[in-house]
Design a protein around this motif. Structure first.
Motif, PDB file in Angstrom:
ATOM      1  N   UNK A   1     -14.468 -13.741  50.219  1.00 58.24           N
ATOM      2  CA  UNK A   1     -13.126 -14.324  50.825  1.00 58.24           C
ATOM      3  C   UNK A   1     -13.193 -14.818  49.002  1.00 58.24           C
ATOM      4  N   UNK A   2     -11.839 -14.920  48.767  1.00 57.28           N
ATOM      5  CA  UNK A   2     -11.266 -15.779  47.516  1.00 57.28           C
ATOM      6  C   UNK A   2     -11.134 -16.740  47.765  1.00 57.28           C
ATOM      7  N   UNK A   3     -11.161 -17.907  47.587  1.00 54.57           N
ATOM      8  CA  UNK A   3      -9.619 -19.501  47.778  1.00 54.57           C
ATOM      9  C   UNK A   3      -9.429 -19.492  46.246  1.00 54.57           C
ATOM     10  N   UNK A   4      -8.166 -20.225  46.176  1.00 55.10           N
ATOM     11  CA  UNK A   4      -7.103 -19.948  45.022  1.00 55.10           C
ATOM     12  C   UNK A   4      -7.051 -20.757  45.254  1.00 55.10           C
ATOM     13  N   UNK A   5      -6.585 -22.040  44.129  1.00 58.44           N
ATOM     14  CA  UNK A   5      -6.967 -24.054  43.618  1.00 58.44           C
ATOM     15  C   UNK A   5      -6.371 -23.925  42.470  1.00 58.44           C
ATOM     16  N   UNK A   6      -4.887 -24.290  42.636  1.00 57.08           N
ATOM     17  CA  UNK A   6      -4.738 -24.438  41.154  1.00 57.08           C
ATOM     18  C   UNK A   6      -5.094 -25.822  41.235  1.00 57.08           C
ATOM     19  N   UNK A   7      -4.379 -26.652  39.597  1.00 55.88           N
ATOM     20  CA  UNK A   7      -5.351 -27.961  39.817  1.00 55.88           C
ATOM     21  C   UNK A   7      -4.720 -28.525  38.647  1.00 55.88           C
ATOM     22  N   UNK A   8      -3.716 -29.678  37.964  1.00 59.83           N
ATOM     23  CA  UNK A   8      -3.212 -30.564  37.335  1.00 59.83           C
ATOM     24  C   UNK A   8      -3.846 -32.348  37.501  1.00 59.83           C
ATOM     25  N   UNK A   9      -4.383 -32.510  36.679  1.00 57.72           N
ATOM     26  CA  UNK A   9      -4.544 -33.405  36.568  1.00 57.72           C
ATOM     27  C   UNK A   9      -5.151 -34.022  38.086  1.00 57.72           C
ATOM     28  N   UNK A  10      -6.331 -33.486  38.623  1.00 50.96           N
ATOM     29  CA  UNK A  10      -6.584 -34.256  40.083  1.00 50.96           C
ATOM     30  C   UNK A  10      -8.281 -34.811  40.205  1.00 50.96           C
ATOM     31  N   UNK A  11      -8.500 -35.423  39.125  1.00 51.78           N
ATOM     32  CA  UNK A  11     -10.130 -35.591  39.179  1.00 51.78           C
ATOM     33  C   UNK A  11     -10.067 -36.582  39.945  1.00 51.78           C
ATOM     34  N   UNK A  12      -9.868 -37.319  41.109  1.00 48.52           N
ATOM     35  CA  UNK A  12      -9.577 -38.225  41.551  1.00 48.52           C
ATOM     36  C   UNK A  12      -9.743 -36.948  43.239  1.00 48.52           C
TER      37      UNK A  12
END
Length: 307
Positions: A1-12
């Protein structure tokens, strides 16, 4: 299974999200990969992703060269996913990782697409709730493809659906509509979105308006047809106005009609500007497509695919 996660300035949120997703996936006993797509973050998100890829071979990360937007970041991850099933979800923990086993169970029952439907959001204000409600009403009124109100980008799709999705390469994307209209056997699961674990939403009003416009123009030509029909009606009333003016002149009843003239000029002028704008929006999208530029490009690829 692949889990795709877009992130933008999510260091916390990155590390907490990784821990919860890993725990949820390991509970269903599947080989897996977690694909983070960094959409041009300006904080330490890329450094954290680099660290995770070094610590865990299940983690891969694609660092986009600039900010391309949420929908193209999802597309990038889906293009590189190798799983028999692909789950897309946001990295702020408002898409609960504990639901992953429920999505997989529906997939194992034979569904090709398992869509989650957000019933409510704990930290959503009145404005967001109201605009979301009426937006979906408007979208379904003008679109031939039904979009489930409250539908989110938290979903599971089968590998067969993924292969079909990869054939769709338009730049202005509304993935909820693309998946909703792609066919195959689909079902849905409801959930209540919790508050963000940390930080603030990066989905500004401007981005929300742009996203809403993409959804309407990507799936409907009705705004263009409305422009045509309103133009026909306006033309009909203009002819009536001309006949009225000629009648008054013939009967010697013509009087200075500054108010009437200004109302008519402002009304027709405003309508023309609005519909020129509608037409321009579609022409602008044609302009973007004919350039045939890539949907996105990478600055770096981290980690390795463990199958």
């Amino acid at each position: 299974m692949s889990v795709v996660v877009p992130v933008y300035n999510e260091q916390l949120n990155i590390e907490k999200f990784y821990e919860e997703v890993t725990r949820a996936i390991q509970s269903i006993n599947m080989n897996y990969e977690i694909i983070f797509v960094d959409d041009g973050s300006r904080d330490s998100t890329p450094l954290l992703l680099s660290r995770l890829t070094q610590q865990d071979d299940h983690v891969r990360a694609f660092i986009l060269a600039r900010n391309f937007g949420h929908q193209l970041a999802i597309t990038c991850g889906m293009d590189h996913a190798a799983g028999d099933a692909v789950i897309t979800m946001d990295g702020d923990l408002q898409h609960p990782p504990v639901m992953i086993p429920d999505l997989v169970q529906k997939w194992r029952e034979g569904y090709d697409v398992v869509q989650t439907v957000r019933q409510a959001t704990d930290d959503a204000d009145f404005f967001k709730k109201t605009t979301s409600k009426w937006y979906y009403k408007l979208l379904n009124a003008v679109s031939p493809v039904h979009i489930t109100p409250g539908g989110s980008d938290f979903r599971l799709v089968d590998k067969r659906v993924m292969e079909t999705f990869k054939l769709f390469r338009e730049h202005d994307r509304f993935i909820r509509g693309m998946i909703g209209g792609i066919g195959y056997k689909q079902t849905s699961i409801s959930f209540i979105a919790p508050k963000r674990f940390a930080g603030q939403s990066k989905f500004s009003v401007r981005k929300m308006m742009h996203f809403a416009l993409d959804g309407i123009t990507a799936y409907s030509k009705i705004p263009l047809r409305i422009s045509f029909y309103v133009g026909m009606v306006s033309g009909f009333f203009s002819v009536l106005m001309i006949l009225h003016v000629l009648y008054c002149d013939f009967m010697g009843e013509a009087t200075p009609g500054w108010t009437t003239t200004m109302v008519v000029v402002c009304l027709l002028g405003g309508l023309q500007l609005i519909f020129i704008g509608v037409i321009g929006e579609y022409i602008g999208r044609i302009f973007e497509e004919v350039k045939q530029r890539p949907l996105y490009w990478l600055r770096a690829e981290l980690g390795k695919n463990k199958k």
